[in-house]
Write a protein that holds these residues in place. Structure first.
Motif, PDB file in Angstrom:
ATOM      1  N   PHE A  60      -0.190   7.326   2.844  1.00 52.74           N
ATOM      2  CA  PHE A  60       0.781   6.916   2.233  1.00 52.74           C
ATOM      3  C   PHE A  60       0.922   5.245   2.305  1.00 52.74           C
ATOM      4  O   PHE A  60       0.956   4.404   1.547  1.00 52.74           O
ATOM      5  N   SER A  61       0.750   4.855   3.726  1.00 57.74           N
ATOM      6  CA  SER A  61       0.867   3.583   3.965  1.00 57.74           C
ATOM      7  C   SER A  61      -0.448   2.873   3.373  1.00 57.74           C
ATOM      8  O   SER A  61      -0.330   1.716   2.951  1.00 57.74           O
ATOM      9  N   TYR A  62      -1.763   3.314   3.329  1.00 57.45           N
ATOM     10  CA  TYR A  62      -2.616   2.722   2.944  1.00 57.45           C
ATOM     11  C   TYR A  62      -2.590   2.310   1.445  1.00 57.45           C
ATOM     12  O   TYR A  62      -3.007   1.294   1.000  1.00 57.45           O
ATOM     13  N   PHE A  63      -2.210   3.388   0.656  1.00 56.10           N
ATOM     14  CA  PHE A  63      -2.264   3.231  -0.772  1.00 56.10           C
ATOM     15  C   PHE A  63      -1.034   2.367  -0.970  1.00 56.10           C
ATOM     16  O   PHE A  63      -1.170   1.477  -2.188  1.00 56.10           O
ATOM     17  N   ALA A  64      -0.105   2.353  -0.322  1.00 60.61           N
ATOM     18  CA  ALA A  64       1.175   1.185  -0.498  1.00 60.61           C
ATOM     19  C   ALA A  64       0.628   0.044  -0.538  1.00 60.61           C
ATOM     20  O   ALA A  64       1.212  -0.999  -1.293  1.00 60.61           O
ATOM     21  N   HIS A  65      -0.202  -0.184   0.587  1.00 53.75           N
ATOM     22  CA  HIS A  65      -0.600  -1.723   0.876  1.00 53.75           C
ATOM     23  C   HIS A  65      -1.406  -2.170  -0.421  1.00 53.75           C
ATOM     24  O   HIS A  65      -1.283  -3.444  -0.734  1.00 53.75           O
ATOM     25  N   ARG A  66      -1.989  -1.307  -1.074  1.00 53.87           N
ATOM     26  CA  ARG A  66      -3.062  -1.564  -2.094  1.00 53.87           C
ATOM     27  C   ARG A  66      -2.240  -1.641  -3.348  1.00 53.87           C
ATOM     28  O   ARG A  66      -2.984  -2.086  -4.471  1.00 53.87           O
ATOM     29  N   LEU A  67      -1.043  -1.173  -3.510  1.00 56.09           N
ATOM     30  CA  LEU A  67      -0.346  -0.871  -4.514  1.00 56.09           C
ATOM     31  C   LEU A  67       1.020  -2.050  -4.281  1.00 56.09           C
ATOM     32  O   LEU A  67       2.211  -1.719  -4.977  1.00 56.09           O
ATOM     33  N   GLY A  68       0.811  -3.019  -3.408  1.00 50.95           N
ATOM     34  CA  GLY A  68       1.979  -3.644  -3.364  1.00 50.95           C
ATOM     35  C   GLY A  68       2.610  -4.427  -4.341  1.00 50.95           C
ATOM     36  O   GLY A  68       3.798  -4.721  -4.187  1.00 50.95           O
ATOM     37  N   HIS A  69       1.920  -4.760  -5.509  1.00 49.24           N
ATOM     38  CA  HIS A  69       2.337  -5.504  -6.503  1.00 49.24           C
ATOM     39  C   HIS A  69       3.563  -4.447  -7.231  1.00 49.24           C
ATOM     40  O   HIS A  69       4.119  -4.813  -8.254  1.00 49.24           O
TER      41      HIS A  69
ATOM     42  N   GLY B 100      10.214  -9.070  10.182  1.00 54.79           N
ATOM     43  CA  GLY B 100      10.984  -7.826  10.014  1.00 54.79           C
ATOM     44  C   GLY B 100      10.863  -7.232   8.818  1.00 54.79           C
ATOM     45  O   GLY B 100       9.798  -7.675   8.018  1.00 54.79           O
ATOM     46  N   ILE B 101      11.643  -6.231   8.208  1.00 56.09           N
ATOM     47  CA  ILE B 101      11.719  -5.810   6.938  1.00 56.09           C
ATOM     48  C   ILE B 101      12.595  -6.839   5.889  1.00 56.09           C
ATOM     49  O   ILE B 101      13.740  -6.641   5.896  1.00 56.09           O
ATOM     50  N   LEU B 102      11.745  -7.578   5.123  1.00 48.76           N
ATOM     51  CA  LEU B 102      12.466  -8.568   4.152  1.00 48.76           C
ATOM     52  C   LEU B 102      13.441  -7.736   3.297  1.00 48.76           C
ATOM     53  O   LEU B 102      13.028  -6.857   2.687  1.00 48.76           O
ATOM     54  N   GLY B 103      14.431  -8.073   3.008  1.00 44.15           N
ATOM     55  CA  GLY B 103      15.446  -7.744   2.083  1.00 44.15           C
ATOM     56  C   GLY B 103      16.340  -6.753   2.681  1.00 44.15           C
ATOM     57  O   GLY B 103      17.257  -6.424   2.175  1.00 44.15           O
TER      58      GLY B 103
ATOM     59  N   ILE C 230       5.003  -1.338  -5.784  1.00 41.09           N
ATOM     60  CA  ILE C 230       5.989  -0.690  -4.852  1.00 41.09           C
ATOM     61  C   ILE C 230       6.798  -1.898  -3.776  1.00 41.09           C
ATOM     62  O   ILE C 230       6.203  -2.657  -3.517  1.00 41.09           O
ATOM     63  N   PRO C 231       7.954  -1.818  -3.865  1.00 42.93           N
ATOM     64  CA  PRO C 231       8.754  -2.891  -3.292  1.00 42.93           C
ATOM     65  C   PRO C 231       8.451  -3.078  -1.517  1.00 42.93           C
ATOM     66  O   PRO C 231       7.963  -2.112  -1.331  1.00 42.93           O
ATOM     67  N   GLY C 232       8.407  -4.403  -1.413  1.00 48.00           N
ATOM     68  CA  GLY C 232       7.751  -4.620   0.185  1.00 48.00           C
ATOM     69  C   GLY C 232       8.512  -4.095   1.144  1.00 48.00           C
ATOM     70  O   GLY C 232       7.770  -3.459   2.129  1.00 48.00           O
ATOM     71  N   TYR C 233       9.720  -3.780   1.022  1.00 47.37           N
ATOM     72  CA  TYR C 233      10.165  -2.947   2.141  1.00 47.37           C
ATOM     73  C   TYR C 233      10.129  -1.538   2.228  1.00 47.37           C
ATOM     74  O   TYR C 233       9.982  -1.217   3.531  1.00 47.37           O
ATOM     75  N   ILE C 234       9.642  -0.936   1.282  1.00 44.89           N
ATOM     76  CA  ILE C 234       9.159   0.357   1.336  1.00 44.89           C
ATOM     77  C   ILE C 234       7.693   0.418   2.244  1.00 44.89           C
ATOM     78  O   ILE C 234       7.424   1.425   2.529  1.00 44.89           O
ATOM     79  N   VAL C 235       6.686  -0.701   1.573  1.00 50.12           N
ATOM     80  CA  VAL C 235       5.370  -0.862   2.116  1.00 50.12           C
ATOM     81  C   VAL C 235       5.740  -0.915   3.688  1.00 50.12           C
ATOM     82  O   VAL C 235       4.963  -0.253   4.477  1.00 50.12           O
TER      83      VAL C 235
ATOM     84  N   HIS D 242       6.494  -8.668   8.035  1.00 48.63           N
ATOM     85  CA  HIS D 242       6.301  -7.178   8.635  1.00 48.63           C
ATOM     86  C   HIS D 242       6.918  -7.263  10.057  1.00 48.63           C
ATOM     87  O   HIS D 242       7.510  -8.324  10.716  1.00 48.63           O
ATOM     88  N   THR D 243       6.797  -6.177  10.741  1.00 43.45           N
ATOM     89  CA  THR D 243       7.286  -5.897  12.096  1.00 43.45           C
ATOM     90  C   THR D 243       6.352  -6.051  13.198  1.00 43.45           C
ATOM     91  O   THR D 243       6.629  -6.138  14.407  1.00 43.45           O
ATOM     92  N   TYR D 244       4.883  -5.834  12.818  1.00 44.45           N
ATOM     93  CA  TYR D 244       3.909  -6.176  13.761  1.00 44.45           C
ATOM     94  C   TYR D 244       2.652  -6.640  12.932  1.00 44.45           C
ATOM     95  O   TYR D 244       2.716  -6.762  11.721  1.00 44.45           O
ATOM     96  N   CYS D 245       1.562  -7.082  13.626  1.00 41.52           N
ATOM     97  CA  CYS D 245       0.458  -7.809  13.142  1.00 41.52           C
ATOM     98  C   CYS D 245      -0.540  -6.650  12.466  1.00 41.52           C
ATOM     99  O   CYS D 245      -0.899  -6.059  13.095  1.00 41.52           O
ATOM    100  N   ASP D 246      -0.413  -6.731  11.218  1.00 42.53           N
ATOM    101  CA  ASP D 246      -1.254  -5.758  10.402  1.00 42.53           C
ATOM    102  C   ASP D 246      -2.181  -6.724   9.568  1.00 42.53           C
ATOM    103  O   ASP D 246      -1.835  -7.710   8.930  1.00 42.53           O
ATOM    104  N   TYR D 247      -3.604  -6.081   9.464  1.00 44.55           N
ATOM    105  CA  TYR D 247      -4.535  -7.202   8.785  1.00 44.55           C
ATOM    106  C   TYR D 247      -4.559  -7.477   7.406  1.00 44.55           C
ATOM    107  O   TYR D 247      -4.592  -8.548   6.832  1.00 44.55           O
ATOM    108  N   MET D 248      -3.554  -6.391   6.646  1.00 51.53           N
ATOM    109  CA  MET D 248      -3.443  -6.683   5.301  1.00 51.53           C
ATOM    110  C   MET D 248      -2.558  -7.601   5.092  1.00 51.53           C
ATOM    111  O   MET D 248      -2.625  -8.516   4.150  1.00 51.53           O
ATOM    112  N   ALA D 249      -1.374  -7.513   5.886  1.00 56.06           N
ATOM    113  CA  ALA D 249      -0.383  -8.512   5.898  1.00 56.06           C
ATOM    114  C   ALA D 249      -0.589  -9.851   6.027  1.00 56.06           C
ATOM    115  O   ALA D 249      -0.475 -10.895   5.343  1.00 56.06           O
TER     116      ALA D 249
END
Length: 321
Positions: A260-269, A19-22, A271-276, A179-186
């Protein structure tokens, strides 16, 4: 992106979606709007499909593309949301590796299909406004069928190699998928071997598919706007712009959370994980929810059919009572 050393690699039999960590204490509250959005999505898109398929007057290119979009919306949301709600409500996050790959495949296929359908709809509006006399000759049922087949084929051809690459990954740390579903980046982030190929394949796919679609849609609307402002009367210009308004709204609703989601994944370091995580949830929830509402409200023909259906239902219930 470099392989880890001194680890025992393994292929997990199952993943655990966390799910959404934190925000675990808020899962039930988060699930309420998500569940309501999913119910409205199912009802709205199913109603839209039913109206377009059963109403002979709506068997025109624009509405056939809308029905394709509704089908892709149903596939996208139904693939992701039920498991998401199970994680929130019952902590039922366990999912087999094979099921995870299947879920990932259909989520990404339907997402790429939606992008291609929006491009096809931009072409439809371009022909309708810039070359109206040849509209029915260019966009025949045969051409629309071939375009639909091309949408499915393109989506499959781009996503299948990605699934194959993910299947080759080895893991050495954990099977907990934040995550809440299977995403390839996760999933890729959990791998301990080299993920350079997957990383750059994802970048290339984003540019060559989603990016190119967005550029071609923008080009189409540039040509449309040029043609509209060359029309002689103000009424004609307004009428032409109204025919494009619903499609423009849908384009913005689709690409905005996706980018937004695409760039958030690549800026995961950064942006906080729960926002991604929340952004990733939005792009499987928001467009499927709002697309039927936009087309139902802004398209007179569809709105008229919806009103007629509800009027018949009310009349029948009053007769029965």
């Amino acid at each position: 992106m470099m392989p880890a050393d001194n680890h025992t690699f393994f292929t997990p039999v199952t993943y655990i979606l966390t799910g959404i960590l934190g925000k675990e204490e808020s899962h039930v509250w988060i699930s309420i709007p998500f569940c309501l959005m999913y119910i409205v999505t199912l009802f709205g898109n199913s109603l839209l499909l039913f109206i377009i398929l059963t109403e002979q007057s709506l068997h025109e290119p624009m509405y056939l593309f809308v029905s394709m979009l509704a089908a892709a919306d149903l596939l996208l949301s139904t693939t992701a949301v039920p498991k998401m709600l199970a994680v929130f409500w019952f902590r039922a996050g366990e999912i087999s590796f094979t099921s995870c790959l299947i879920q990932m495949f259909f989520i990404h296929v339907s997402f790429l299909a939606e992008s291609a359908i929006l491009l096809a709809m931009a072409f439809d509006r371009y022909v309708a406004i810039c070359d109206p006399l040849r509209y029915t000759m260019i966009l025949t049922n045969s051409v629309i069928g071939k375009m639909g087949l091309a949408v499915v084929t393109r989506s499959f051809c781009f996503i299948f190699p990605l699934i194959f690459l993910v299947k080759q990954l080895k893991f050495c740390r954990t099977n907990l998928l934040p995550h809440t579903y299977c995403d390839y980046m996760a999933i890729t982030r959990l791998a301990c071997n080299d993920i350079t190929v997957i990383f750059w394949y994802g970048i290339a796919m984003g540019i060559l598919v989603i990016g190119l679609d967005a550029v071609l849609i923008a080009l189409s609307y540039g040509l449309i706007l040029r043609a509209v402002f060359l029309l002689p009367s103000k009424d004609a210009r307004l009428k032409a712009l109204r025919t494009c308004s619903s499609h423009l709204c849908v384009i913005l609703m689709f690409y905005t959370p996706a980018f937004f989601s695409y760039f958030a994944h690549r800026l995961g370091h950064i942006i906080p994980g729960y926002i991604v995580n929340l952004l990733a949830n939005l792009y499987v929830l928001i467009p499927p929810l709002l697309n039927p509402i936009v087309y139902g409200v802004t398209t007179k023909e569809i709105l008229k059919c919806v009103i007629n259906i509800f009027h018949r239902c009310i009349s029948r219930s009053s007769l029965l009572s």
